[in-house]
Scaffold this motif. Sequence first.
Motif, PDB file in Angstrom:
ATOM      1  N   LYS A 304       0.145  14.162  -1.853  1.00  0.00           N
ATOM      2  CA  LYS A 304       0.197  14.552  -3.326  1.00  0.00           C
ATOM      3  C   LYS A 304      -1.460  14.647  -3.705  1.00  0.00           C
ATOM      4  N   LEU A 305      -2.106  13.671  -3.055  1.00  0.00           N
ATOM      5  CA  LEU A 305      -3.442  13.572  -3.558  1.00  0.00           C
ATOM      6  C   LEU A 305      -4.154  14.650  -2.775  1.00  0.00           C
ATOM      7  N   LEU A 306      -3.755  14.825  -1.566  1.00  0.00           N
ATOM      8  CA  LEU A 306      -4.497  15.829  -0.758  1.00  0.00           C
ATOM      9  C   LEU A 306      -4.336  17.213  -1.412  1.00  0.00           C
ATOM     10  N   PHE A 307      -3.039  17.577  -1.869  1.00  0.00           N
ATOM     11  CA  PHE A 307      -2.892  18.810  -2.656  1.00  0.00           C
ATOM     12  C   PHE A 307      -3.520  18.969  -3.912  1.00  0.00           C
ATOM     13  N   LYS A 308      -3.658  18.137  -4.491  1.00  0.00           N
ATOM     14  CA  LYS A 308      -4.775  18.062  -5.744  1.00  0.00           C
ATOM     15  C   LYS A 308      -5.986  18.427  -5.490  1.00  0.00           C
ATOM     16  N   LEU A 309      -6.588  17.951  -4.161  1.00  0.00           N
ATOM     17  CA  LEU A 309      -7.897  18.278  -3.771  1.00  0.00           C
ATOM     18  C   LEU A 309      -8.078  19.685  -3.239  1.00  0.00           C
ATOM     19  N   ILE A 310      -6.892  19.997  -2.393  1.00  0.00           N
ATOM     20  CA  ILE A 310      -6.996  21.277  -1.844  1.00  0.00           C
ATOM     21  C   ILE A 310      -7.077  22.404  -3.182  1.00  0.00           C
ATOM     22  N   ASN A 311      -6.029  22.214  -3.970  1.00  0.00           N
ATOM     23  CA  ASN A 311      -6.086  23.145  -5.164  1.00  0.00           C
ATOM     24  C   ASN A 311      -7.185  23.046  -6.279  1.00  0.00           C
ATOM     25  N   LYS A 312      -7.964  22.027  -5.797  1.00  0.00           N
ATOM     26  CA  LYS A 312      -9.264  21.640  -7.101  1.00  0.00           C
ATOM     27  C   LYS A 312      -8.734  21.589  -8.242  1.00  0.00           C
ATOM     28  N   GLU A 313      -7.612  20.530  -8.219  1.00  0.00           N
ATOM     29  CA  GLU A 313      -7.155  19.795  -9.569  1.00  0.00           C
ATOM     30  C   GLU A 313      -7.780  18.724  -9.953  1.00  0.00           C
ATOM     31  N   GLU A 314      -7.858  18.359 -11.087  1.00  0.00           N
ATOM     32  CA  GLU A 314      -8.844  16.893 -11.510  1.00  0.00           C
ATOM     33  C   GLU A 314      -7.950  15.897 -10.796  1.00  0.00           C
ATOM     34  N   VAL A 315      -8.817  14.991 -10.374  1.00  0.00           N
ATOM     35  CA  VAL A 315      -8.061  13.707  -9.680  1.00  0.00           C
ATOM     36  C   VAL A 315      -8.668  12.676 -10.356  1.00  0.00           C
ATOM     37  N   LEU A 316      -7.826  11.896 -11.285  1.00  0.00           N
ATOM     38  CA  LEU A 316      -8.083  10.693 -12.214  1.00  0.00           C
ATOM     39  C   LEU A 316      -8.438   9.423 -11.394  1.00  0.00           C
ATOM     40  N   ASN A 317      -7.361   9.281 -10.370  1.00  0.00           N
ATOM     41  CA  ASN A 317      -7.370   8.237  -9.443  1.00  0.00           C
ATOM     42  C   ASN A 317      -7.761   8.537  -8.127  1.00  0.00           C
ATOM     43  N   LYS A 318      -8.889   8.582  -7.731  1.00  0.00           N
ATOM     44  CA  LYS A 318      -9.276   8.597  -6.259  1.00  0.00           C
ATOM     45  C   LYS A 318      -8.927   7.719  -5.342  1.00  0.00           C
ATOM     46  N   THR A 319      -8.478   6.570  -5.674  1.00  0.00           N
ATOM     47  CA  THR A 319      -7.921   5.521  -4.755  1.00  0.00           C
ATOM     48  C   THR A 319      -6.755   4.998  -5.509  1.00  0.00           C
ATOM     49  N   VAL A 320      -5.575   5.217  -4.558  1.00  0.00           N
ATOM     50  CA  VAL A 320      -4.289   4.562  -4.997  1.00  0.00           C
ATOM     51  C   VAL A 320      -4.161   3.551  -4.287  1.00  0.00           C
ATOM     52  N   GLU A 321      -3.633   2.407  -5.086  1.00  0.00           N
ATOM     53  CA  GLU A 321      -3.455   1.027  -4.232  1.00  0.00           C
ATOM     54  C   GLU A 321      -2.072   0.682  -4.807  1.00  0.00           C
ATOM     55  N   LEU A 322      -1.097   0.351  -3.716  1.00  0.00           N
ATOM     56  CA  LEU A 322       0.200   0.104  -3.933  1.00  0.00           C
ATOM     57  C   LEU A 322       0.242  -1.414  -3.579  1.00  0.00           C
ATOM     58  N   GLU A 323       1.424  -2.012  -4.050  1.00  0.00           N
ATOM     59  CA  GLU A 323       1.767  -3.431  -4.003  1.00  0.00           C
ATOM     60  C   GLU A 323       2.432  -3.629  -2.835  1.00  0.00           C
ATOM     61  N   ALA A 324       2.410  -4.632  -2.178  1.00  0.00           N
ATOM     62  CA  ALA A 324       3.454  -5.232  -0.967  1.00  0.00           C
ATOM     63  C   ALA A 324       4.501  -6.173  -1.814  1.00  0.00           C
ATOM     64  N   TYR A 325       5.684  -6.273  -1.064  1.00  0.00           N
ATOM     65  CA  TYR A 325       6.576  -7.046  -1.660  1.00  0.00           C
ATOM     66  C   TYR A 325       7.466  -7.665  -0.356  1.00  0.00           C
ATOM     67  N   LEU A 326       8.162  -8.926  -0.627  1.00  0.00           N
ATOM     68  CA  LEU A 326       8.826  -9.565   0.402  1.00  0.00           C
ATOM     69  C   LEU A 326      10.208  -9.060   0.415  1.00  0.00           C
ATOM     70  N   ILE A 327      10.586  -8.967   1.913  1.00  0.00           N
ATOM     71  CA  ILE A 327      11.960  -8.770   2.237  1.00  0.00           C
ATOM     72  C   ILE A 327      12.491  -9.908   2.904  1.00  0.00           C
ATOM     73  N   GLU A 328      13.332 -10.734   2.424  1.00  0.00           N
ATOM     74  CA  GLU A 328      14.109 -11.705   3.128  1.00  0.00           C
ATOM     75  C   GLU A 328      14.992 -11.405   3.986  1.00  0.00           C
ATOM     76  N   ARG A 329      15.007 -11.845   5.442  1.00  0.00           N
ATOM     77  CA  ARG A 329      16.075 -11.171   6.231  1.00  0.00           C
ATOM     78  C   ARG A 329      16.440 -12.734   7.025  1.00  0.00           C
ATOM     79  N   GLY A 330      16.278 -12.624   8.347  1.00  0.00           N
ATOM     80  CA  GLY A 330      16.971 -13.954   9.256  1.00  0.00           C
ATOM     81  C   GLY A 330      15.948 -14.547   9.914  1.00  0.00           C
ATOM     82  N   THR A 331      14.676 -14.473   9.894  1.00  0.00           N
ATOM     83  CA  THR A 331      13.605 -15.329  10.665  1.00  0.00           C
ATOM     84  C   THR A 331      12.968 -16.512  10.104  1.00  0.00           C
ATOM     85  N   ILE A 332      13.492 -16.677   8.893  1.00  0.00           N
ATOM     86  CA  ILE A 332      12.842 -17.712   8.483  1.00  0.00           C
ATOM     87  C   ILE A 332      14.069 -18.802   7.795  1.00  0.00           C
ATOM     88  N   LYS A 333      13.723 -20.132   8.288  1.00  0.00           N
ATOM     89  CA  LYS A 333      14.679 -21.153   7.747  1.00  0.00           C
ATOM     90  C   LYS A 333      14.213 -22.000   6.771  1.00  0.00           C
TER      91      LYS A 333
END
Length: 333
Positions: A304-333
């Motif tokens: 999505k960010l690349l398409f904005k650059l290709i189409n010369k659209e205004e980019v308000l956030n050059k850097t997008v930082e996403l958050e990690a999150y925990l998934i509990e399964r079966g390897t921790i007791k």
Amino acid sequence: MRKTTLADIAKAVEVSKTTVSMVLNNKDGNISKETREKILNKAKELNYVPNFLAKSLTTNKSYSIGVIVPDIQNPFFSEIAKAIENIAEKSGYSMVLCNTFNSKEKEEKYINLLMSKSIDGIIIAPVSEKIDGIKKLEANGIPFVLVDRLIKNYENVNGVFCNNKEGIKLGVHFLYKNNKRNIAFIIGNSNLETSKERLIGFNEKMEELNILNKDLIIHEEYSMEGGFSATEKLMSKEKNIDAIFYSSDVMAIGGMKYLLRNGYKIPEDISILGFDNINISSFIEPELTTVAQPIWEMGEESIKLLFKLINKEEVLNKTVELEAYLIERGTIK
């Protein structure tokens, strides 16, 4: 045999070439459903293949993007590539996938190759912090987006990343909450900014909890083989470990193979925590507890960010930082 043209389809359906072109380029809002279906059916019947070269001469676009990854065998990068291709295809773009095998030389070679093919833009997960290839893209006005791997002190970058430091801290906190105190950390390539951020996060949180033991930190490659080798080194010198935190799921899977092969029970004898949440993490036994990166979203946001650059659209956030999150399964007791 002569190649089918727009004129052939137009003649067969008894409409103008312009009408055919509008339908085949999805710009047919004012054309009846009946006419549209006739054109599409006839194009299929005549085995019509669009002439992208002619289209690019008209639009000054190749309608293709390049994606450069360091290791397509790592499911993390193949999943990102799938997410990118999914949106690219829906937008009428084709994707050229390049695998560098973690080689700086191959990375630069692919950048040159993609530029020579007049690619519209590039998404790249860099092999290292060496920026020669990036500077070449900038100098030639090629839109590009970094994904997953940032380059420190490079301010003009457009990129999509996960908050690695906080993701690692989240994992350490979870292990501590589950009464783990002798926590080992298997970290990937120390030359990558991603690895440095993860190591900083681990050290900071472990020091905060007053349980840091730097002898339990092992560096290896981001691969199953790297995870296997690092775990072998770790367990040969230190037996009193109650948890291993791997900085990627593929390393964790390699490490689990070593442990299981050598008689350790997971999680009864030792707990395992991964990082990434690749698809296979939920299919191995026991299923891997992991700190998840939003992999699919990272791929989507980068295109999505690349398409904005290709189409010369205004980019308000050059850097997008996403958050990690925990998934509990079966390897921790």
